[in-house]
Scaffold this motif. Structure first.
Motif, PDB file in Angstrom:
ATOM      1  N   TRP A  49       0.831  -1.211   0.000  1.00 20.19           N
ATOM      2  CA  TRP A  49       0.000   0.000   0.000  1.00 20.19           C
ATOM      3  C   TRP A  49       0.864   1.259   0.000  1.00 20.19           C
ATOM      4  O   TRP A  49       0.445   2.281  -0.515  1.00 20.19           O
ATOM      5  N   ASP A  50       2.072   1.170   0.530  1.00 20.72           N
ATOM      6  CA  ASP A  50       3.005   2.294   0.412  1.00 20.72           C
ATOM      7  C   ASP A  50       3.609   2.342  -0.987  1.00 20.72           C
ATOM      8  O   ASP A  50       3.746   3.412  -1.582  1.00 20.72           O
TER       9      ASP A  50
ATOM     10  N   SER B  59       0.965   3.575  -3.491  1.00 18.21           N
ATOM     11  CA  SER B  59       0.420   4.909  -3.255  1.00 18.21           C
ATOM     12  C   SER B  59       1.279   5.995  -3.885  1.00 18.21           C
ATOM     13  O   SER B  59       0.765   7.045  -4.292  1.00 18.21           O
TER      14      SER B  59
ATOM     15  N   GLY C 296      -7.010  -8.486   1.498  1.00 23.38           N
ATOM     16  CA  GLY C 296      -6.775  -7.324   0.662  1.00 23.38           C
ATOM     17  C   GLY C 296      -7.333  -7.519  -0.734  1.00 23.38           C
ATOM     18  O   GLY C 296      -8.039  -8.507  -1.010  1.00 23.38           O
TER      19      GLY C 296
ATOM     20  N   TRP D  66      -6.819  -1.917   1.153  1.00 19.32           N
ATOM     21  CA  TRP D  66      -5.688  -2.693   1.659  1.00 19.32           C
ATOM     22  C   TRP D  66      -5.913  -3.011   3.133  1.00 19.32           C
ATOM     23  O   TRP D  66      -6.530  -2.213   3.860  1.00 19.32           O
TER      24      TRP D  66
ATOM     25  N   THR E  87      -4.951  -2.531   6.094  1.00 20.19           N
ATOM     26  CA  THR E  87      -4.170  -1.715   7.018  1.00 20.19           C
ATOM     27  C   THR E  87      -5.046  -0.588   7.532  1.00 20.19           C
ATOM     28  O   THR E  87      -5.940  -0.121   6.822  1.00 20.19           O
TER      29      THR E  87
ATOM     30  N   PRO F 117      -3.052   3.665   5.717  1.00 21.31           N
ATOM     31  CA  PRO F 117      -2.644   3.594   4.306  1.00 21.31           C
ATOM     32  C   PRO F 117      -1.480   4.522   3.988  1.00 21.31           C
ATOM     33  O   PRO F 117      -1.150   5.438   4.753  1.00 21.31           O
TER      34      PRO F 117
END
Length: 397
Positions: A77-78, A81, A288, A330, A332, A335
């Motif tokens: 997700w990092d 993004s 996810g 995702w 988490t 995010p």
């Protein structure tokens, strides 16, 4: 390709491992001299070799990157993004419009859709804004003489010398990633020699100064890797509750009917469709986003062998075609940040008195140190990671 490792190392500012024993710079000149015979066997004449290597000096910093691969270390997700955000989608659509005629001709010739070619361009160099700044002959000669995989990098070094000696790209223009990838779509030298094309007809294959050459070469790469015209890379799907993930994986291709029999549907609930051989990709596990992936996903994977990278290209291509974000969030509660949000975070850190340098969305060591300080002050986990929780906390007066 390889350049994505270096670019994201800068974006996320993650530390790299240093060799236990510092390499000896004095070994460099004798090593380069000793490679002359091997270069001659690869078709590089002695005078050319001497001329192109005469002023080389080692760049030992590149050794820090040998074991660094953000595609495998960074939460997806990092990773996504920062690579597929609204800013890059807007830029990509502008590039599609600006280069529409070239892209149409390239697509007709190589049978690869324009959005996928532009997506590679966007992820690899941010549409030519980030080639990397390391002289290839310096980096590759260093990696040929120190560290792991010297045999591999020697091959790339010799191929880079061929590129310069042929006149395709001047030595001073041959700059790129720590590993040797260069140009708008970041080809390694060996890939360049095999697959680069002179689309603009000026007698040179130039991935640095010619966008048409770069776009055509990228399409040629994908075509030669097995791209199937008119077929999707895949799409997001919905898993039934309690789905047994055994058998999942990009490589474990099964008939669509087999996946359908296990209760998988498209994300909107409609039946699965497409080529009758597909894998099930679960990049963050069953909680996810989930994807059915076809042969064209594997082709993208071949450009840079990481599933997260291939998903970034595929998703950006879909966004350029008008698609939206993934429907499934995702797994988490924190995010990742877009590049615009990273710039906002840096601005807030500067306002608090931290000297982090330029506000550019690239979270380097100074930004990470400031983030850790703020995380400690706020009682957050102190890991140097920039997420939505930290940004929201810093936005408060």
């Amino acid at each position: 390709m390889k350049s994505t490792f270096a670019a994201l190392a800068a974006v996320f500012g993650l530390a790299t491992a240093h060799a236990a024993d510092a390499p000896d710079p004095a070994r460099f000149a004798p090593c380069v001299a000793g490679l002359k015979a091997d270069a001659a066997a690869r078709g590089i004449a002695g005078p050319s070799y001497d001329r192109l290597t005469a002023n080389l000096a080692p760049d030992l910093k590149v050794l820090d990157f040998l074991d660094y691969q953000p595609e495998f270390r960074t939460p997806i997700w990092d990773y996504l993004s920062g690579l597929v955000d609204d800013e890059r989608v807007a830029d990509g659509r502008a590039m599609q419009k600006q280069w529409a005629e070239v892209l149409a001709n390239v697509s007709a010739r190589y049978k690869v859709d324009p959005a996928t070619v532009v997506a590679v361009w966007g992820v690899e160099s941010n549409f030519g804004r980030n080639f990397g700044a390391r002289p290839l002959l310096t980096s590759l000669s260093t990696l040929s003489c120190y560290g792991r995989r010297q045999a591999y990098f020697r091959g790339e070094f010799f191929d880079a010398l061929k590129i310069v000696d042929s006149g395709d790209v001047k030595a001073e223009q041959l700059v790129g990633s720590w590993a040797g990838a260069f140009g708008h779509t970041q080809f390694m030298p060996s890939t360049f020699l095999r697959l680069a094309v002179d689309y603009d007809g000026d007698g040179r294959r130039d991935l640095v100064g010619s966008i048409p050459d770069a776009l055509a070469s990228t399409a040629n790469f994908l075509r030669k890797a097995g791209w199937r015209e008119g077929e999707p890379w895949g799409y997001e799907v919905r898993l039934p509750a309690g789905f047994d993930t055994s058998g999942a994986g990009r490589k474990n291709k099964q008939a669509l009917s087999s996946w359908a029999a296990r209760g998988i549907t498209r994300i909107d609930g409609s039946p699965l469709s497409g080529p009758d051989s597909a894998g099930l990709l679960l990049p963050a596990g069953p909680k996810g986003p989930a994807f059915i992936v076809f042969r064209n996903f594997d082709v993208i994977f071949g450009y840079n062998a990481a599933e997260s990278y291939a998903l970034a290209i595929a998703h950006l291509a879909d966004r350029l075609k008008g698609g939206g974000a993934f429907a499934t969030p995702w797994p988490t509660d924190d995010p990742g940040l877009s590049r615009a949000e990273r710039r906002e975070l840096q601005t807030l850190l500067i306002a608090k008195g931290y000297a982090i340098g330029t506000v550019d969305g690239m979270l380097g060591d100074a930004s990470r140190a400031a983030i850790r300080s703020e995380q400690q002050r706020l009682g957050h986990t102190v890991d140097g990671r920039a997420g939505q929780k930290l940004l929201a906390a810093l936005r408060k007066p």
